[in-house]
Design an enzyme around this catalytic site. Structure first.
Site, PDB file in Angstrom:
ATOM      1  N   ASP A 156      -4.050  -3.434  -3.023  1.00 14.81           N
ATOM      2  CA  ASP A 156      -4.727  -3.407  -1.736  1.00 14.81           C
ATOM      3  C   ASP A 156      -6.211  -3.743  -1.907  1.00 14.81           C
ATOM      4  O   ASP A 156      -6.836  -3.364  -2.898  1.00 14.81           O
ATOM      5  CB  ASP A 156      -4.562  -2.015  -1.118  1.00 14.81           C
ATOM      6  N   GLU A 193      -3.799  -8.578  -2.180  1.00 23.93           N
ATOM      7  CA  GLU A 193      -4.036  -8.473  -0.731  1.00 23.93           C
ATOM      8  C   GLU A 193      -5.416  -9.059  -0.468  1.00 23.93           C
ATOM      9  O   GLU A 193      -6.425  -8.378  -0.610  1.00 23.93           O
ATOM     10  CB  GLU A 193      -3.935  -7.012  -0.295  1.00 23.93           C
ATOM     11  N   ASP A 244      -0.797  -2.670   8.990  1.00 22.79           N
ATOM     12  CA  ASP A 244      -2.000  -2.507   9.800  1.00 22.79           C
ATOM     13  C   ASP A 244      -1.950  -3.296  11.107  1.00 22.79           C
ATOM     14  O   ASP A 244      -2.795  -3.090  11.981  1.00 22.79           O
ATOM     15  CB  ASP A 244      -3.242  -2.941   9.012  1.00 22.79           C
TER      16      ASP A 244
END
Length: 502
Positions: free
Chosen positions: A297, A344, A397
């Site tokens: 992430d 990411e 998200d």
């Protein structure tokens, strides 16, 4: 690293059906793997497996290594004789499609405590031997974690810097005394981690045996109130009191006009470099013990990260500082070899981030919901995809695709319909089809989009601290055509393992 051409589904285990208020590693997880096989999928992507933090986020765990004890299958503990059948009645307030943390957490923690007590009294020699082997094999993080959790409980979950000074400073005599005083709770937290690892690894083995690989998620940062920040404070940017002077986040972007103030402590990268990034090597090694591939992430934070003064309420006022760059990933590669890592790379992406990702051949991410702003040069449009990419309709998200579609203007919808050659009546399948047809090696579909669910089913809304991470599905929502259509697209666009011809 090039990945085989394949597709999969994004679903966190907490979102699975089940009788105990939240999804777990029980029968529904095994049934979901069977459903993935029927749908022709090869990948199961999950969110971080660590414990939840503020706002119930799995990205603010109390440990970089420990698992979320709320995912432990209570039914398996009952089968071993550590829980009574009547103790497994659903918790008050539990619903099939919403995870009510307020009722689920105390219910599950109470049942785990009962199971730990009965394990202590009734465990077989083989069970005790397995428990002892786990404790020995994971001592490099487990001892500090179990002590930290016991002390946090004893201090009513106040930040560790507010504990008694000798404990906050980890003075040896104070730690020795605490281990004696809290021995029972230390044993409890150790028992829970043993159950988590034992059950998860059995579930993962079942998935692998059916041809399904698991994509895990490694947050770049960890929570301040965590075992590792307390145990290794020299590795984090903390002041003399042990508190962060600055915290992590991102500047204003497509998700939020005020940015995202995550609040995690920042790394003291010079200290990590001095020890050869050993802590990071350990973390990545342990992560790959649990999953087959890892999505890291906020990858851009390794090239440069956004520093926010701790006194600021939002992420607007901050500054970019250089991250560790390729030195970190060289150290990881030297210790562990080439690894299947997904970067990411969303947000403010600068050339140095792209160069870092490509240097180590990590595939990046392409989100179709971001594809229709601007013209034909938008990198997220399918005709601009690269093979070393992972394509999503949306992430955890994002809104669901149907929710996203409802939020668009008439002009935006017209642009989407024009590009996709569709009337938009099944926009979720239109985007799933476009993703599947991409040249990108990997495609991942959120379960909400496969089921065609609206925005009320979204998993998270960045910048909102409460009310999210609660979504669950129910098997009554899953119809035969969901697996059939997904399997058809998988075959049609050669994501089923068919060799390339010609």
């Amino acid at each position: 690293m090039r990945f085989p051409r394949a597709s999969g589904v994004l679903l966190h285990p907490t979102s699975l059906p089940g009788p105990h208020g939240s999804g777990d590693f029980g029968p529904a997880a095994y049934h979901f793997i069977d459903w993935l096989v029927a749908a022709g999928q090869k990948l199961w992507q999950i969110l971080p497996l660590g414990g939840i933090g503020p706002g119930n986020s799995p990205y603010m765990s109390s440990s970089a290594f420990a698992g979320n004890v709320l995912l432990i299958d209570l039914g398996e503990l009952q089968q071993r004789g550590w829980l009574l059948p009547e103790e497994l009645a659903p918790p008050t307030g539990a619903t099939p499609q919403r995870l009510n943390f307020a009722s689920v957490v105390p219910f599950r923690m109470d049942r785990l405590a009962r199971a730990a007590q009965r394990f202590d009294a009734r465990a077989t020699p083989a069970e005790r031997a397995d428990f002892d082997a786990f404790r020995t094999g994971h001592a490099d993080w487990l001892d500090d974690y179990a002590l930290f959790m016991s002390l946090a409980e004893a201090h009513d979950w106040r930040d560790w810097c507010d504990w008694a000074a000798p404990l906050a400073a980890r003075e040896p005599e104070a730690l020795s005394a605490a281990r004696l005083k809290h021995a029972q709770r230390i044993a409890f937290w150790t028992f829970c981690q043993w159950c988590f690892y034992r059950q998860w690894l059995a579930l993962k083995a079942y998935a692998n045996g059916r041809g399904i690989e698991v994509i895990g998620d490694a947050p770049i940062f960890i929570a301040y109130q965590s075992a590792e920040v307390w145990a290794r404070r020299e590795l984090f940017e903390l002041d003399a009191r042990g508190k962060p002077a600055a915290v992590a986040g991102v500047p204003p972007d497509a998700f939020s006009n005020t940015g995202q103030r995550w609040g995690n402590p920042l790394y003291r990268w010079k200290a990590h470099a001095k020890e050869g990034y050993a802590w990071w090597v350990q973390r990545i090694r342990r992560t790959f013990e649990l999953v087959d591939l890892v999505r890291i992430d906020h990858f851009r934070g390794f090239a440069g990260y956004w520093e926010i003064p701790a006194t600021e309420a939002t992420a607007v006022k901050g500054r970019w500082l250089p991250g560790p760059g390729d030195a970190l990933f060289k150290a990881i590669a030297k210790a562990l070899g080439p690894l299947p890592i997904i970067a990411e790379d969303l947000g403010v992406i600068t050339p140095d981030v792209v160069a870092l990702r490509k240097k180590f051949a990590f595939p990046g991410m392409r989100i179709l919901q971001f594809a229709f702003d601007g013209g034909s040069g938008n990198a997220y449009l399918p005709h601009n995809h690269d093979v070393d990419s992972v394509v999503y309709t949306g992430t955890h998200d994002n809104d669901t695709t149907i929710g996203w579609w409802a939020s668009l203007t008439d002009a935006q919808r017209a642009r989407v319909r024009d590009y996709l050659g569709t009337d938009g009546s099944e926009i979720h399948w239109d985007l799933i089809r476009a993703a599947s047809a991409s040249v990108a090696d990997t495609v991942v579909h959120p379960m909400q989009d496969v089921l065609g669910l609206g925005g009320e089913h979204r998993m998270n809304l960045p910048g909102k601290g409460e009310g999210y991470w609660e979504w669950r599905f129910d098997w009554s929502q899953v119809r035969p055509e969901h697996a059939q259509r997904l399997a058809h697209l998988t075959r049609l666009f050669r994501r089923d393992g068919t060799p390339l011809q010609g």
